[in-house]
Every structure is written in structure tokens, then in C-alpha cells.
Design a protein around this motif. Structure first.
Motif, PDB file in Angstrom:
ATOM      1  N   LEU A 262       0.827  -1.205   0.000  1.00 50.44           N
ATOM      2  CA  LEU A 262       0.000   0.000   0.000  1.00 50.44           C
ATOM      3  C   LEU A 262       0.863   1.258   0.000  1.00 50.44           C
ATOM      4  O   LEU A 262       0.567   2.235  -0.701  1.00 50.44           O
ATOM      5  CB  LEU A 262      -0.922   0.004   1.223  1.00 50.44           C
ATOM      6  N   LEU A 263       1.942   1.230   0.789  1.00 43.95           N
ATOM      7  CA  LEU A 263       2.839   2.384   0.835  1.00 43.95           C
ATOM      8  C   LEU A 263       3.498   2.608  -0.522  1.00 43.95           C
ATOM      9  O   LEU A 263       3.601   3.758  -0.995  1.00 43.95           O
ATOM     10  CB  LEU A 263       3.900   2.185   1.915  1.00 43.95           C
ATOM     11  N   ALA A 264       3.931   1.536  -1.162  1.00 45.76           N
ATOM     12  CA  ALA A 264       4.554   1.665  -2.487  1.00 45.76           C
ATOM     13  C   ALA A 264       3.559   2.235  -3.493  1.00 45.76           C
ATOM     14  O   ALA A 264       3.903   3.116  -4.305  1.00 45.76           O
ATOM     15  CB  ALA A 264       5.075   0.310  -2.952  1.00 45.76           C
ATOM     16  N   LEU A 265       2.309   1.751  -3.442  1.00 45.80           N
ATOM     17  CA  LEU A 265       1.279   2.243  -4.361  1.00 45.80           C
ATOM     18  C   LEU A 265       0.995   3.723  -4.122  1.00 45.80           C
ATOM     19  O   LEU A 265       0.932   4.517  -5.070  1.00 45.80           O
ATOM     20  CB  LEU A 265       0.005   1.418  -4.174  1.00 45.80           C
ATOM     21  N   ALA A 266       0.832   4.087  -2.840  1.00 50.78           N
ATOM     22  CA  ALA A 266       0.540   5.487  -2.521  1.00 50.78           C
ATOM     23  C   ALA A 266       1.721   6.399  -2.858  1.00 50.78           C
ATOM     24  O   ALA A 266       1.531   7.531  -3.298  1.00 50.78           O
ATOM     25  CB  ALA A 266       0.166   5.614  -1.049  1.00 50.78           C
ATOM     26  N   SER A 267       2.931   5.912  -2.669  1.00 49.12           N
ATOM     27  CA  SER A 267       4.118   6.713  -3.000  1.00 49.12           C
ATOM     28  C   SER A 267       4.200   6.971  -4.492  1.00 49.12           C
ATOM     29  O   SER A 267       4.668   8.024  -4.935  1.00 49.12           O
ATOM     30  CB  SER A 267       5.379   5.996  -2.509  1.00 49.12           C
ATOM     31  N   GLU A 268       3.708   6.006  -5.274  1.00 55.20           N
ATOM     32  CA  GLU A 268       3.698   6.171  -6.730  1.00 55.20           C
ATOM     33  C   GLU A 268       2.536   7.062  -7.179  1.00 55.20           C
ATOM     34  O   GLU A 268       2.707   7.956  -8.006  1.00 55.20           O
ATOM     35  CB  GLU A 268       3.567   4.794  -7.392  1.00 55.20           C
TER      36      GLU A 268
ATOM     37  N   ASP B  59      -3.897  12.928  -2.636  1.00 52.76           N
ATOM     38  CA  ASP B  59      -3.992  14.023  -1.654  1.00 52.76           C
ATOM     39  C   ASP B  59      -4.530  13.514  -0.319  1.00 52.76           C
ATOM     40  O   ASP B  59      -4.250  14.099   0.722  1.00 52.76           O
ATOM     41  CB  ASP B  59      -4.911  15.122  -2.190  1.00 52.76           C
ATOM     42  N   LEU B  60      -5.315  12.429  -0.368  1.00 51.06           N
ATOM     43  CA  LEU B  60      -5.886  11.872   0.857  1.00 51.06           C
ATOM     44  C   LEU B  60      -6.061  10.375   0.692  1.00 51.06           C
ATOM     45  O   LEU B  60      -6.560   9.909  -0.335  1.00 51.06           O
ATOM     46  CB  LEU B  60      -7.246  12.519   1.163  1.00 51.06           C
ATOM     47  N   VAL B  61      -5.647   9.634   1.717  1.00 51.33           N
ATOM     48  CA  VAL B  61      -5.876   8.185   1.784  1.00 51.33           C
ATOM     49  C   VAL B  61      -6.973   7.948   2.812  1.00 51.33           C
ATOM     50  O   VAL B  61      -6.900   8.439   3.939  1.00 51.33           O
ATOM     51  CB  VAL B  61      -4.592   7.428   2.184  1.00 51.33           C
ATOM     52  N   VAL B  62      -7.994   7.194   2.425  1.00 55.88           N
ATOM     53  CA  VAL B  62      -9.129   6.900   3.297  1.00 55.88           C
ATOM     54  C   VAL B  62      -9.092   5.404   3.625  1.00 55.88           C
ATOM     55  O   VAL B  62      -9.185   4.567   2.733  1.00 55.88           O
ATOM     56  CB  VAL B  62     -10.465   7.259   2.613  1.00 55.88           C
ATOM     57  N   VAL B  63      -8.945   5.085   4.911  1.00 55.46           N
ATOM     58  CA  VAL B  63      -8.805   3.688   5.327  1.00 55.46           C
ATOM     59  C   VAL B  63     -10.168   3.166   5.766  1.00 55.46           C
ATOM     60  O   VAL B  63     -10.773   3.684   6.701  1.00 55.46           O
ATOM     61  CB  VAL B  63      -7.783   3.544   6.471  1.00 55.46           C
ATOM     62  N   GLY B  64     -10.652   2.107   5.107  1.00 59.06           N
ATOM     63  CA  GLY B  64     -11.954   1.546   5.423  1.00 59.06           C
ATOM     64  C   GLY B  64     -11.950   0.517   6.526  1.00 59.06           C
ATOM     65  O   GLY B  64     -12.621   0.687   7.548  1.00 59.06           O
ATOM     66  N   PRO B  65     -11.203  -0.599   6.405  1.00 58.81           N
ATOM     67  CA  PRO B  65     -11.338  -1.717   7.352  1.00 58.81           C
ATOM     68  C   PRO B  65     -10.563  -1.516   8.652  1.00 58.81           C
ATOM     69  O   PRO B  65      -9.683  -0.647   8.760  1.00 58.81           O
ATOM     70  CB  PRO B  65     -10.750  -2.909   6.575  1.00 58.81           C
TER      71      PRO B  65
ATOM     72  N   ASP C 288      -0.194   5.580  10.686  1.00 56.04           N
ATOM     73  CA  ASP C 288       1.124   6.015  11.196  1.00 56.04           C
ATOM     74  C   ASP C 288       2.177   5.883  10.094  1.00 56.04           C
ATOM     75  O   ASP C 288       3.001   6.786   9.890  1.00 56.04           O
ATOM     76  CB  ASP C 288       1.537   5.158  12.397  1.00 56.04           C
ATOM     77  N   LEU C 289       2.157   4.745   9.399  1.00 59.65           N
ATOM     78  CA  LEU C 289       3.143   4.480   8.356  1.00 59.65           C
ATOM     79  C   LEU C 289       3.054   5.529   7.246  1.00 59.65           C
ATOM     80  O   LEU C 289       4.080   6.075   6.810  1.00 59.65           O
ATOM     81  CB  LEU C 289       2.917   3.082   7.775  1.00 59.65           C
ATOM     82  N   PHE C 290       1.842   5.812   6.796  1.00 59.51           N
ATOM     83  CA  PHE C 290       1.678   6.779   5.715  1.00 59.51           C
ATOM     84  C   PHE C 290       2.132   8.170   6.161  1.00 59.51           C
ATOM     85  O   PHE C 290       2.780   8.890   5.408  1.00 59.51           O
ATOM     86  CB  PHE C 290       0.221   6.804   5.253  1.00 59.51           C
ATOM     87  N   ARG C 291       1.767   8.548   7.376  1.00 63.03           N
ATOM     88  CA  ARG C 291       2.161   9.882   7.865  1.00 63.03           C
ATOM     89  C   ARG C 291       3.675  10.007   7.977  1.00 63.03           C
ATOM     90  O   ARG C 291       4.238  11.062   7.698  1.00 63.03           O
ATOM     91  CB  ARG C 291       1.485  10.160   9.212  1.00 63.03           C
ATOM     92  N   GLU C 292       4.325   8.926   8.389  1.00 70.33           N
ATOM     93  CA  GLU C 292       5.799   8.953   8.477  1.00 70.33           C
ATOM     94  C   GLU C 292       6.439   9.213   7.116  1.00 70.33           C
ATOM     95  O   GLU C 292       7.564   9.719   7.038  1.00 70.33           O
ATOM     96  CB  GLU C 292       6.311   7.616   9.031  1.00 70.33           C
ATOM     97  N   HIS C 293       5.716   8.864   6.044  1.00 71.53           N
ATOM     98  CA  HIS C 293       6.246   9.054   4.688  1.00 71.53           C
ATOM     99  C   HIS C 293       5.595  10.229   3.977  1.00 71.53           C
ATOM    100  O   HIS C 293       5.612  10.307   2.741  1.00 71.53           O
ATOM    101  CB  HIS C 293       6.061   7.763   3.881  1.00 71.53           C
ATOM    102  N   GLY C 294       5.027  11.158   4.759  1.00 73.18           N
ATOM    103  CA  GLY C 294       4.521  12.398   4.189  1.00 73.18           C
ATOM    104  C   GLY C 294       3.216  12.268   3.436  1.00 73.18           C
ATOM    105  O   GLY C 294       2.884  13.145   2.619  1.00 73.18           O
ATOM    106  N   LEU C 295       2.438  11.215   3.700  1.00 72.16           N
ATOM    107  CA  LEU C 295       1.156  11.016   3.030  1.00 72.16           C
ATOM    108  C   LEU C 295       0.019  11.283   4.009  1.00 72.16           C
ATOM    109  O   LEU C 295       0.077  10.852   5.166  1.00 72.16           O
ATOM    110  CB  LEU C 295       1.046   9.587   2.488  1.00 72.16           C
ATOM    111  N   ARG C 296      -1.007  12.006   3.565  1.00 68.44           N
ATOM    112  CA  ARG C 296      -2.143  12.332   4.429  1.00 68.44           C
ATOM    113  C   ARG C 296      -3.122  11.175   4.412  1.00 68.44           C
ATOM    114  O   ARG C 296      -3.609  10.762   3.359  1.00 68.44           O
ATOM    115  CB  ARG C 296      -2.829  13.615   3.949  1.00 68.44           C
ATOM    116  N   ALA C 297      -3.423  10.650   5.594  1.00 69.87           N
ATOM    117  CA  ALA C 297      -4.323   9.514   5.706  1.00 69.87           C
ATOM    118  C   ALA C 297      -5.413   9.814   6.717  1.00 69.87           C
ATOM    119  O   ALA C 297      -5.143  10.367   7.791  1.00 69.87           O
ATOM    120  CB  ALA C 297      -3.551   8.258   6.113  1.00 69.87           C
TER     121      ALA C 297
ATOM    122  N   SER D 254     -11.808  16.456   9.317  1.00 71.43           N
ATOM    123  CA  SER D 254     -11.474  15.516  10.378  1.00 71.43           C
ATOM    124  C   SER D 254      -9.964  15.372  10.524  1.00 71.43           C
ATOM    125  O   SER D 254      -9.421  15.412  11.637  1.00 71.43           O
ATOM    126  CB  SER D 254     -12.119  14.156  10.074  1.00 71.43           C
ATOM    127  N   VAL D 255      -9.268  15.223   9.411  1.00 71.58           N
ATOM    128  CA  VAL D 255      -7.811  15.086   9.433  1.00 71.58           C
ATOM    129  C   VAL D 255      -7.142  16.343   9.987  1.00 71.58           C
ATOM    130  O   VAL D 255      -6.171  16.271  10.750  1.00 71.58           O
ATOM    131  CB  VAL D 255      -7.282  14.777   8.013  1.00 71.58           C
TER     132      VAL D 255
END
Length: 429
Positions: A59-65, A69-75, A85-94, A316-317
């Protein structure tokens, strides 16, 4: 980018795609219905990528590619694993709670002890790791209890017991035979409280919470609340069992102490809090907390929501929900889940589904896909819960009739569904 593949995620994608702010949406891994959605802003199709919801490196590799602008986590599972936490550490808004905040769902023990610390009304309960001590506590309740696996168990980690034979059987399965693995290393035993169970949702930004209207899920597999627990066989909104006055009391007695408790313990919860409530003669009691949108509750909430969902999740974010008012259409909605034969036990996959186009032509109906896949020119079953057939109307009876009319259009081998979704509410009117 939406993470997940169920009916909840299809509903989220469907609603996000209506926003003028959304010019590109991807879903990982998605399903056949999600792949059929198009964006209102530009007509672009939603792109599904075959990366599992629990494959955090993928997921991180896909989002990095893709650089959404926003990742929405369902499950719940990726939240418990720390995807935000992982996405935020890599500068991605989740959007969604951090691993720490997701403990409200990921650990029944954490949630129970938090409620006790902060005076949130809940049933009498105990936490156990050994069969003998757990059995003694259950005996003190006359065997009438709910035995709950501590960790995540796909909605199947709660066993409702009416006597000691059932309680001991549940405890043996969890603590002795280890049927749930590490998730069942500890159990919470709650006294059974009587009343009407309802689902509440509250959108949170770390400081404030906005309550959704009420809904009611139907957990048991068969009509009349019989059979084993499932992930949910259908739902409707609103319920007649909670008035606006009741909601205000729930906010005062449940949500406010929860917010204060989070602040006191340094828990920054930005996401969706979903408490399951029992309305007892002595007031509401919190049975459990979930840390994400409910499934199938999302399927009845989002057709009623007037707000732009992209704007709400951004607020919310960013911690600025405070002045925003949630706007709800004055109508009722009903979702009937069509499941594979054998669910929640073993079931077959790959059964061709017919009638989807016919159902889609009905007014005020949306068929949300849960466990589906494409096989050549056909859409086939690919999970336990296959479809969430949803309809909305000015009143509950018409919404229910419309949902079942759509169900009648759809066929696949072994299809099972409850025929009494919202019946309790209609009898109460």
C-alpha cells in the motif's frame, strides 16, 4: 485512495466520487462494483489496484507512486496494524485513527478498561486469560453473558451465552482450544443487558465529535435474530428507538467522557468512532467501540448525507470539524445484505450473479458490492457477504419495500438474506 474491498468501501468510493473535489480515485484492492464507478467531476473511472488491505508495504509503495492528496482507510485490520502512522511517516495524508487510537476496536480489553477509568456506562465485565477464573466469573452472572475475544476477529469474536454450558463452551473454544489464535489470548466477559441495540457513528477530529443519526444493524444470520453472529446482514436508518433528546443524552453520557478521556490519556483520535449501544431501562450502555465506519451502516448513512464527504474527511484530518454541521436528508434508508450460502461458515466462491442491471434501474436504489469479482464478462461471488442492496424513500416502509424489490431482481446460486430487516422498527411505529 481508498483502502479496502467491501460494501463499506464501495459506499465510501460512491460518495467520494460525487464530490467536485475528486478528480481521481483509486481503490486497493476494490471489487467489481467499485471498478464500475465513475467520478462526477470528469467522468473518469475509479481505478482498482490488486494490493491487499493488510499489505502495508504494498500500500505504501502504491501510494508513494500515485501520490493521492488523501488516503481513506476503510477496514479495521490495517488501522490496527498502523497503516495511518506508516503513511504519515512518509509524508502522506491519511484519514483514520492511528494504531494507538485504533485500540478502541483492536482490543476489547483496552476499551473496557478505558470505559471503567472514565465513567462511560457499560455492562459489568471482567478480563481473563485462564479458563477457571473466567468460568467462575461467568457463573456469578448465571452464565448469562457475552464472551468477547480481545483482538480483531472479523466480527465473529463475540459469543452470546444464555447459561453456563454455553459460557464454558465459549471459553473452552477461545482460551483452551485457541480457536482465535493470538486474538483470543484474553477475553472480556460482559453481563448480558436487556434492551434495544443500536449503532451510533461519530466523526472525530481529535478534539470534537459530530454524531450521525441512528441506525440499527442485524448481526444474526437468520430471521428473528436467530443463527450465528455475522459481520452484519442488513441495517436501516434512522431508528424509532432514539429521539433527538435521547441522542443529546448519549452525547453527554458517552461521547463527552470519551473525548475527555482521550484528551487525558493523550489519544489523538481522528476518524470515525462507532460505539455499539444497548438502550436499557437504566439508560444507554456501551457494548463495544469500533474505530471505523460500520459495514453495512455506511451503506445507509451515505445516501442520507448531504455534506461533501471529501470536505468532511479533510476537516477531520485537519482538526477543524468544530463549526461544521452535518446535514442529513429527511428520509429513511434500508440495506439488505445478500450473502453466500453457508455464510458465516464455509461458502463457495465464483458463482455468477445475474440481475444487477435490472436492480440498478430501479429508482432510489444502489447495489453496493462487497464480495464480488469480475470473471470474463461476468460478475461473480467472491466473499461471504456479496452485496448490500440499498434503497431510500421518504419513510421506512417504502424504503424497505424498495430494497426487497431490488433483492428480488438479483440471483446467484446459494444466495441467502434476511427477510426481516427493519421489521422491529416498523412494529414499533
Amino acid at each position: 485512495m481508498v483502502i479496502g474491498s467491501g460494501g463499506r468501501e464501495h459506499a465510501l468510493v460512491w460518495k467520494l466520487a460525487q464530490s467536485p473535489h475528486a478528480t481521481r480515485i483509486g481503490c486497493a484492492p476494490g471489487n467489481a462494483g467499485i471498478a464500475g464507478e465513475r467520478l462526477r467531476a470528469n467522468g473518469e473511472p475509479v481505478t482498482c489496484c490488486a494490493v491487499g488491505a493488510e499489505d502495508l508495504p504494498g500500500l505504501l509503495a502504491l501510494a508513494s507512486e500515485q501520490r493521492p492528496d488523501l488516503v481513506v482507510v476503510g477496514p479495521d485490520n490495517p488501522l490496527a496494524l498502523g497503516v495511518v502512522d506508516l503513511f504519515r511517516e512518509h509524508g502522506l495524508r491519511a484519514w483514520g485513527p492511528t494504531k494507538q487510537a485504533a485500540q478502541f476496536e483492536a482490543s476489547k480489553v483496552f476499551a473496557q478498561e478505558f470505559m471503567e477509568r472514565h465513567g462511560i456506562p457499560a455492562p459489568k465485565a471482567g478480563v481473563f486469560t485462564k479458563f477457571a477464573a473466567a468460568s467462575r466469573f461467568a457463573a456469578g452472572l448465571g452464565g448469562r453473558c457475552a464472551v468477547k475475544v480481545d483482538g480483531l476477529a472479523l466480527g465473529k469474536g463475540v459469543m452470546v451465552c444464555g447459561d453456563m454450558a454455553q459460557a464454558d463452551a465459549a471459553l473452552e473454544e477461545i482460551l483452551v482450544r485457541r480457536a482465535f489464535g493470538a486474538a483470543g489470548g484474553r477475553v472480556v466477559i460482559q453481563e448480558l443487558v436487556e434492551g434495544t441495540e443500536v449503532s451510533l457513528h461519530a466523526l472525530c477530529d481529535g478534539r470534537s465529535a459530530k454524531l450521525f443519526p441512528t441506525s440499527q444493524d442485524h448481526k444474526r444470520a437468520r430471521d428473528g435474530d436467530q443463527g450465528p453472529n455475522t459481520g452484519g446482514m442488513g441495517t436501516y436508518s434512522p431508528t424509532p428507538f432514539l429521539t433527538d433528546t435521547h441522542l443529546a443524552l448519549v452525547y453527554r453520557d458517552v461521547v463527552e467522557p470519551w473525548l475527555k478521556g482521550c484528551a487525558a490519556e493523550g489519544i489523538d483520535f481522528r476518524g470515525l468512532l462507532y460505539p455499539g449501544l444497548m438502550l436499557t431501562k437504566d439508560g444507554p450502555r456501551v457494548l463495544e467501540f469500533n474505530a471505523r465506519f460500520g459495514d453495512p451502516e455506511t451503506q445507509v448513512y451515505l445516501p442520507r448525507l448531504d455534506n461533501d464527504l471529501v470536505e468532511l474527511l479533510e476537516a477531520s484530518v485537519e482538526g477543524r470539524l468544530g463549526p461544521i454541521q452535518l446535514e442529513w436528508r429527511p428520509m429513511a434508508s434500508v440495506c439488505v445484505v445478500m450473502a453466500s450460502g453457508g455464510y458465516p461458515g464455509a461458502y463457495a466462491k465464483g458463482r455468477p450473479i445475474s440481475g444487477l442491471a435490472e436492480a440498478a434501474r430501479l429508482p432510489n436504489v444502489k447495489v453496493f458490492h462487497a464480495g464480488t469479482a469480475r470473471s470474463g464478462d461476468e460478475i461473480v461471488t467472491n466473499g461471504g457477504r456479496v452485496l448490500g442492496v440499498t434503497a431510500w424513500a421518504p419513510d421506512l416502509r417504502r424504503a424497505r419495500d424498495a430494497a426487497y424489490a431490488a433483492v428480488e431482481c438479483i440471483r446467484f446460486e446459494g444466495a441467502q438474506y434476511r427477510r426481516d430487516i427493519a421489521a422491529q422498527a416498523l412494529m414499533a411505529k
